[in-house]
Enzyme design. Structure first.
Site, PDB file in Angstrom:
ATOM      1  N   GLY A 167      -7.606  39.197  21.475  1.00  0.00           N
ATOM      2  CA  GLY A 167      -8.306  38.408  22.493  1.00  0.00           C
ATOM      3  C   GLY A 167      -7.625  37.074  22.765  1.00  0.00           C
ATOM      4  O   GLY A 167      -7.494  36.656  23.923  1.00  0.00           O
ATOM      5  N   SER A 168      -7.176  36.414  21.731  1.00  0.00           N
ATOM      6  CA  SER A 168      -6.564  35.088  21.913  1.00  0.00           C
ATOM      7  C   SER A 168      -5.305  35.187  22.769  1.00  0.00           C
ATOM      8  O   SER A 168      -5.111  34.385  23.695  1.00  0.00           O
ATOM      9  CB  SER A 168      -6.217  34.464  20.555  1.00  0.00           C
ATOM     10  OG  SER A 168      -7.380  34.294  19.781  1.00  0.00           O
ATOM     11  N   CYS A 197     -14.810  31.002  14.208  1.00  0.00           N
ATOM     12  CA  CYS A 197     -13.601  30.236  14.494  1.00  0.00           C
ATOM     13  C   CYS A 197     -13.841  28.738  14.347  1.00  0.00           C
ATOM     14  O   CYS A 197     -12.920  27.990  14.080  1.00  0.00           O
ATOM     15  CB  CYS A 197     -13.114  30.521  15.904  1.00  0.00           C
ATOM     16  SG  CYS A 197     -13.028  32.262  16.254  1.00  0.00           S
TER      17      CYS A 197
HETATM   18  C1  LIG Z   1     -13.171  36.859  18.954  1.00  0.00           C
HETATM   19  C2  LIG Z   1     -13.055  36.252  20.292  1.00  0.00           C
HETATM   20  C3  LIG Z   1     -11.804  35.908  20.838  1.00  0.00           C
HETATM   21  C4  LIG Z   1     -10.524  36.032  20.045  1.00  0.00           C
HETATM   22  O1  LIG Z   1     -10.144  37.365  19.837  1.00  0.00           O
HETATM   23  P1  LIG Z   1      -9.074  37.710  18.697  1.00  0.00           P
HETATM   24  O2  LIG Z   1      -8.768  39.147  18.902  1.00  0.00           O
HETATM   25  O3  LIG Z   1      -9.743  37.448  17.394  1.00  0.00           O
HETATM   26  O4  LIG Z   1      -7.890  36.827  18.936  1.00  0.00           O
HETATM   27  C5  LIG Z   1     -11.762  35.392  22.111  1.00  0.00           C
HETATM   28  N1  LIG Z   1     -12.886  35.232  22.831  1.00  0.00           N
HETATM   29  C6  LIG Z   1     -14.097  35.552  22.350  1.00  0.00           C
HETATM   30  C7  LIG Z   1     -15.301  35.359  23.213  1.00  0.00           C
HETATM   31  C8  LIG Z   1     -14.226  36.065  21.066  1.00  0.00           C
HETATM   32  O5  LIG Z   1     -15.437  36.359  20.595  1.00  0.00           O
END
Ligand SMILES: *Cc1c(COP(=O)(O)O)cnc(C)c1O
Length: 379
Positions: free
Chosen positions: A72-73, A326
């Site tokens: 996600g990041s 986080c």
């Molecule tokens: C967990 C999360 C991310 C980050 O995703 P990763 O795969 O851990 O890098 C980004 N946005 C939201 C809303 C999340 O809950």
């Protein structure tokens, strides 16, 4: 040691057995590089394309609009920086919100340092943006609107289709961080006018370290990582084949019997909220009651720190979160809870319970009993 009761699905989820099963060959015998032309290379390539189609189908996209990333990041970084750098001659203004995940907020902060202008929209006491406010902040320099689909701390679901319509009307690209939404709501990128969408495998019972970015056909991004020509020259690096196979299987599974699973999750969440209200005075349920992720409960207890509660619950085998995973450990109050108007004290006394498909009514009952015990000892 008691069994673990896992109430932190917004932080990560336990991988589905069938996902693991599909991945195993690609962690062993099917080790070919997808760019290689011999058979085991072609097998890996084929597996990637099958996964791409599975993801595309679920959000009503085309397979070539799906790009694999490390999570996600990275998807958030690639979407926002990719648009910003590509369109910097056209404009330097981006609109986002105060309640985004750090992957979006800190990307925006970085761009601010580089000369971009960012508007961080306020939200109301439920965590909802105002569409009027959004419209009023659009200028000739606006190149991107980035608003999360659903919030990871309080579960509030934003009016995504209406935001998409506004963006389209003004000819501005719309990115949504849908990391919490995938697997919890049905998404149609066409009907909702979404141009870019981020997702992450480990938030929907898939593996960690794999994500995807949907990029509408015709939307051009500057790449943020140089190297080989993988992922149609947008994202260099040998593909994470087992992860890609895993995320494809996970998204397929999570949308099987979807309505039924969501109904059960909502009932469990409502039961949890009802039990909290019945057993404790002076609590506050944060977020929007209706437009909310089906498994999210965010509750503030007065006069007891969320972190303390979390640690006491951990002693009883219950996994919860105080703020988001986080931001915990930073010592600061959650930026989301502050944005919806909570005092520092109330924000710091909050607990997030995020339920998943394996949770039961008995889990909630045990949790409530433990909470009562902890509160009693505290007094
Ligand atoms: C967990 C999360 C991310 C980050 O995703 P990763 O795969 O851990 O890098 C980004 N946005 C939201 C809303 C999340 O809950």
């Amino acid at each position: 040691m008691n069994k673990i009761i896992y109430f932190d699905h917004a932080a990560t989820t336990k991988m589905h057995d069938q996902v693991l099963k599909e991945m195993i060959p690609f962690l062993s015998i099917e080790y070919g590089n997808p760019s290689s032309m011999y058979s085991i290379g072609r097998n890996a390539k084929r597996a990637i394309e099958i996964s791409r189609r599975k993801i595309a189908r679920v959000i009503n996209a085309k397979a070539h609009e799906i790009f694999f990333t490390s999570g996600g990041s990275e998807s958030d970084n690639l979407a926002i920086k990719g648009i910003a750098y590509n369109l910097k001659e056209k404009g330097n203004h981006i609109i986002t919100t105060k309640i985004e995940h750090p992957a979006v907020l800190n990307t925006c902060h970085r761009l601010e340092e580089e000369g971009f202008e960012i508007t961080y929209l306020n939200v109301d006491h439920k965590g909802m943006i105002s569409l009027e406010d959004l419209k009023n902040n659009i200028t000739e320099k606006t190149i991107l609107i980035s608003i999360m689909y659903a919030n990871n701390e309080i579960g509030t679901i934003e009016p995504i289709k209406k935001i998409g319509d506004i963006a389209k009307e003004h000819g501005i690209y719309f990115h949504t961080d849908a990391v919490q939404a995938i697997g919890n709501v049905k998404i149609d990128v066409e009907a909702m006018n979404i141009d870019l969408l981020s997702m992450s495998g480990h938030k929907f019972y898939g593996p960690k370290g794999i994500g995807a970015l949907y990029v509408r056909q015709g939307v051009e991004l500057s790449k943020i990582q140089d190297g080989g020509h993988q992922e149609r020259d947008l994202r260099a690096g040998t593909e994470n084949v087992p992860g890609i196979v895993g995320i494809g299987k996970a998204i397929e599974l999570v949308y099987e019997n979807f309505e039924e699973k969501i109904k059960k999750l909502k009932e469990l969440k409502n039961y949890c909220i009802q039990e909290l209200k019945e057993n404790f005075n002076n609590i506050k349920i944060n977020g929007d009651e209706k437009n909310r992720l089906p498994g999210n409960v965010n509750v503030s207890f007065s006069k007891m720190s969320g972190e303390e509660l979390l640690l006491k619950l951990d002693e009883k085998g219950i996994c919860t979160s105080a703020g988001s995973a986080c931001s915990s450990g930073s010592g600061k109050s959650s930026h989301v809870l502050i944005a919806i108007g909570l005092s520092d004290e109330l924000a710091n006394s909050s607990l997030r319970i995020s339920l998943g498909y394996e949770n039961t009514k008995e889990d909630i009952e045990y949790f409530i009993d433990c909470l009562k015990e902890i509160r009693k000892a505290f007094r």
